[in-house]
Design a protein around this motif. Structure first.
Motif, PDB file in Angstrom:
ATOM      1  N   SER A 255       0.826  -1.204   0.000  1.00 53.64           N
ATOM      2  CA  SER A 255       0.000   0.000   0.000  1.00 53.64           C
ATOM      3  C   SER A 255       0.869   1.266   0.000  1.00 53.64           C
ATOM      4  CB  SER A 255      -0.927  -0.003   1.219  1.00 53.64           C
ATOM      5  OG  SER A 255      -1.710   1.165   1.264  1.00 53.64           O
ATOM      6  N   GLN A 258       2.438   1.726  -3.454  1.00 54.72           N
ATOM      7  CA  GLN A 258       1.458   2.233  -4.413  1.00 54.72           C
ATOM      8  C   GLN A 258       1.178   3.711  -4.185  1.00 54.72           C
ATOM      9  OE1 GLN A 258      -1.724  -0.558  -3.633  1.00 54.72           O
ATOM     10  NE2 GLN A 258      -1.232  -1.747  -5.470  1.00 54.72           N
ATOM     11  N   GLN A 259       1.165   4.124  -2.931  1.00 59.86           N
ATOM     12  CA  GLN A 259       0.883   5.521  -2.612  1.00 59.86           C
ATOM     13  C   GLN A 259       1.888   6.456  -3.276  1.00 59.86           C
ATOM     14  OE1 GLN A 259       0.945   6.395   1.564  1.00 59.86           O
ATOM     15  NE2 GLN A 259       0.457   8.561   1.288  1.00 59.86           N
ATOM     16  N   GLY A 261       3.738   5.518  -5.935  1.00 60.91           N
ATOM     17  CA  GLY A 261       3.966   5.095  -7.309  1.00 60.91           C
ATOM     18  C   GLY A 261       5.242   4.327  -7.509  1.00 60.91           C
ATOM     19  N   GLY A 295      -1.353  -6.398  -5.049  1.00 59.88           N
ATOM     20  CA  GLY A 295      -0.782  -5.323  -5.846  1.00 59.88           C
ATOM     21  C   GLY A 295       0.710  -5.411  -6.077  1.00 59.88           C
ATOM     22  N   SER A 297       4.119  -5.651  -7.798  1.00 63.76           N
ATOM     23  CA  SER A 297       4.587  -5.356  -9.153  1.00 63.76           C
ATOM     24  C   SER A 297       5.434  -6.508  -9.690  1.00 63.76           C
ATOM     25  CB  SER A 297       5.434  -4.086  -9.159  1.00 63.76           C
ATOM     26  OG  SER A 297       4.805  -3.048  -8.456  1.00 63.76           O
ATOM     27  N   ASN A 338      -5.685   2.842  -4.153  1.00 68.07           N
ATOM     28  CA  ASN A 338      -4.456   3.158  -3.428  1.00 68.07           C
ATOM     29  C   ASN A 338      -3.575   4.176  -4.147  1.00 68.07           C
ATOM     30  OD1 ASN A 338      -4.954   1.253  -1.308  1.00 68.07           O
ATOM     31  ND2 ASN A 338      -4.459  -0.340  -2.783  1.00 68.07           N
ATOM     32  N   THR A 339      -4.154   5.285  -4.548  1.00 67.84           N
ATOM     33  CA  THR A 339      -3.409   6.273  -5.317  1.00 67.84           C
ATOM     34  C   THR A 339      -3.313   7.577  -4.562  1.00 67.84           C
ATOM     35  OG1 THR A 339      -4.241   5.270  -7.339  1.00 67.84           O
ATOM     36  CG2 THR A 339      -3.271   7.455  -7.536  1.00 67.84           C
ATOM     37  N   ARG A 347      -1.901   8.947 -13.561  1.00 71.03           N
ATOM     38  CA  ARG A 347      -2.387   7.569 -13.533  1.00 71.03           C
ATOM     39  C   ARG A 347      -3.873   7.476 -13.815  1.00 71.03           C
ATOM     40  NH1 ARG A 347      -0.063   4.093  -8.655  1.00 71.03           N
ATOM     41  NH2 ARG A 347      -0.358   5.945  -7.361  1.00 71.03           N
ATOM     42  N   MET A 377       2.173   1.576 -12.915  1.00 67.23           N
ATOM     43  CA  MET A 377       1.508   1.292 -11.644  1.00 67.23           C
ATOM     44  C   MET A 377       0.004   1.539 -11.688  1.00 67.23           C
ATOM     45  SD  MET A 377       3.985   0.233  -9.809  1.00 67.23           S
ATOM     46  CE  MET A 377       3.298   0.254  -8.147  1.00 67.23           C
ATOM     47  N   GLN A 379      -2.291  -0.207 -13.064  1.00 70.47           N
ATOM     48  CA  GLN A 379      -3.075  -1.445 -13.110  1.00 70.47           C
ATOM     49  C   GLN A 379      -3.993  -1.469 -14.333  1.00 70.47           C
ATOM     50  OE1 GLN A 379      -4.914  -2.575  -9.410  1.00 70.47           O
ATOM     51  NE2 GLN A 379      -3.076  -2.188  -8.223  1.00 70.47           N
TER      52      GLN A 379
END
Length: 478
Positions: A255, A258-259, A261, A295, A297, A338-339, A347, A377, A379
């Motif tokens: 998480s 992802q926050q 990137g 999530g 990568s 989660n951005t 994104r 990132m 998705q």
């Protein structure tokens, strides 16, 4: 084609051209070398072998850092519960009477009653006596203490320096051999990341910060912001914190990545049983599936491909599992999960267009890798072609999920080139074809608040006809 990257560790089971090629065909997209094992001469020769066999394959060199290990032993002692073993900082011993460890002050930091773990927590010892450079311990588990296995003492701050002399040696080696990434052990702060970056003094090799203890968890946000990539080393993390919490910590780390990137690699024991067996356990399949749904990568194999009996089968099985997991993730994913707000524009816009228009491929024009990383990132299901003019940097983009780095040395990475020059080069090389509808993305800087400067959809066939590009040179014509 699955977008999740597969990192495979190269070792005695795989350090030959035929196996490397087979691993790549099976789905390996990054080769990893464990700097804690083998000599620098072996690593140098293996890097040269990979470059000769698979020149576009990114290489990750994991450097030992502050991780404490047993040294190379002539004899590896076996023991039962209750047996006594002597650990020592006197490196003249070979394992027959005492087992040396590679941290010179190890003996001075310990006290009676402290618990020591080895080999990712599979072995446990209790300190009974400290005498000079020797630490006498009582085995709480039966087993064998092997060469170059990790030693953990989670109860005590061992007071190691931030950047060790070995780190400096390995960074110099990484730069001289041209690897694409360096993995840094036990990262606990952005200061640690920046100290390593100051030694690198270039855009590559990029930094993979390994989160594997409580200090890393406590400073997760600053590490995620400072590093290029995060690795979840679940072996040391389970020993240094709590094995019962590892899955929860994994979700927390993903998480945070992802926050900001940043790509995140999930490592340790994904298909551990395939070191000896041609098939994984159901629990391992479930673990890999959930890592992808969380999530991740990239997912990484260690002993499975370095020393295992079935390296190619392990990669092929991992590719199959992540392909199915991705199909489930895409079917059930929210529009943009989660951005962080600072990355929403790039994104979200890319994802919205990729999901609502008949886009077949995404072309990212990137100077620094910022745009390539953020788009990867998002998705999305479409393949990403990341175009740049720095050879080493472009090769490193092959680690990004679903991304192929394309080196176009004579193409300027600007909005002007997006309409014609870059796309014509991709047409000529066969990366895009007549039937493609591509989304072209360009971001202006690598600043966290950079605004999107260029976003365009292009029907390749129409553009090729308008520009009179030679159809015979595209893959579709072939």
């Amino acid at each position: 084609m699955a977008k999740t990257t597969i990192v495979a560790t190269i070792g005695p089971a795989s350090d030959n051209p035929s196996t490397l090629l087979a691993l790549h065909r099976a789905g390996m997209t990054v080769a990893r070398l464990n700097g804690s094992h083998s000599s620098l001469d072996w690593h140098k020769a293996t890097i040269a072998l990979i470059r000769e066999t698979l020149p576009e394959l990114p290489i990750l060199l994991d450097i030992p850092g502050r991780k404490i290990r047993t040294i190379q032993l002539r004899e590896e002692p076996s023991f039962n519960v209750g047996d006594r073993v002597i650990l020592t900082t006197d490196l003249s011993h070979d394992g027959s009477e005492k087992v040396p460890v590679n941290y010179d002050l190890f003996h001075s930091k310990l006290r009676v009653g402290v618990r020591i773990y080895a080999d990712d927590g599979t072995l446990s010892f209790l300190v009974e006596k400290v005498s000079g450079r020797d630490v006498q311990v009582v085995a709480e588990t039966a087993g064998t203490l092997k060469s170059r296995k990790g030693i953990n003492v989670p109860e005590i701050d061992l007071g190691q320096e931030l950047v060790t002399p070995r780190d400096r040696e390995m960074i110099t080696f990484a730069k001289s051999t041209g690897v694409d990434f360096v993995g840094i052990s036990f990262v606990e702060s952005s200061r640690h990341v920046e100290a390593i970056r100051s030694l690198i003094e270039a855009t590559t090799p990029q930094i993979v910060a390994k989160v594997e203890n409580q200090g890393g968890l406590d400073h997760l946000d600053e590490i995620a912001k400072a590093t290029d990539i995060i690795m979840i080393d679940r072996g040391d993390l389970s020993v240094e914190t709590s094995i019962d919490h590892v899955s929860i910590y994994q979700k927390k780390i993903i998480s945070a990545a992802q926050q900001y990137g940043k790509p995140v690699i999930v490592a340790t024991e994904l298909l551990h049983s395939m070191i000896e067996s041609p098939l994984p356990t159901k629990a391992e399949i479930s673990d890999v599936t959930n890592s992808v749904i969380d999530g991740a990568s990239a997912v990484m194999l260690s002993g499975e491909t370095a020393v295992g009996k079935f390296p190619v089968e392990a990669v092929a099985r991992l590719r199959s599992i992540v392909t199915l997991a991705e199909a489930h993730r895409h079917a059930s994913a929210p529009a943009l999960a989660n951005t962080a707000a600072s990355h929403n524009d790039l994104r979200a816009a890319t994802q919205a267009l990729a999901r609502t228009l008949p886009i077949s491929k995404i072309v990212v024009l990137s100077r620094t890798g910022y745009a390539a990383r953020l788009v990867s990132m998002a998705q999305i299901q479409q393949p990403i072609i990341a175009v740049g003019n720095d050879t080493a940097l472009v090769r490193s983009w092959n680690l990004l999920p679903g991304t192929v780095g394309v080196h176009l040395p004579h193409v300027s990475i600007t909005a002007d080139s997006a309409g014609t020059i870059a796309l014509e080069a991709l047409w000529t090389s066969g990366h895009i074809t007549q039937s493609d509808v591509v989304l072209v993305v360009l971001a202006t800087t690598n600043d966290a608040d950079a605004s999107l400067s260029f976003l365009q959809t292009v029907r390749v066939g129409q553009l090729a006809e308008q520009q009179a590009w030679p159809l015979a040179e595209s893959l579709e014509a072939a």
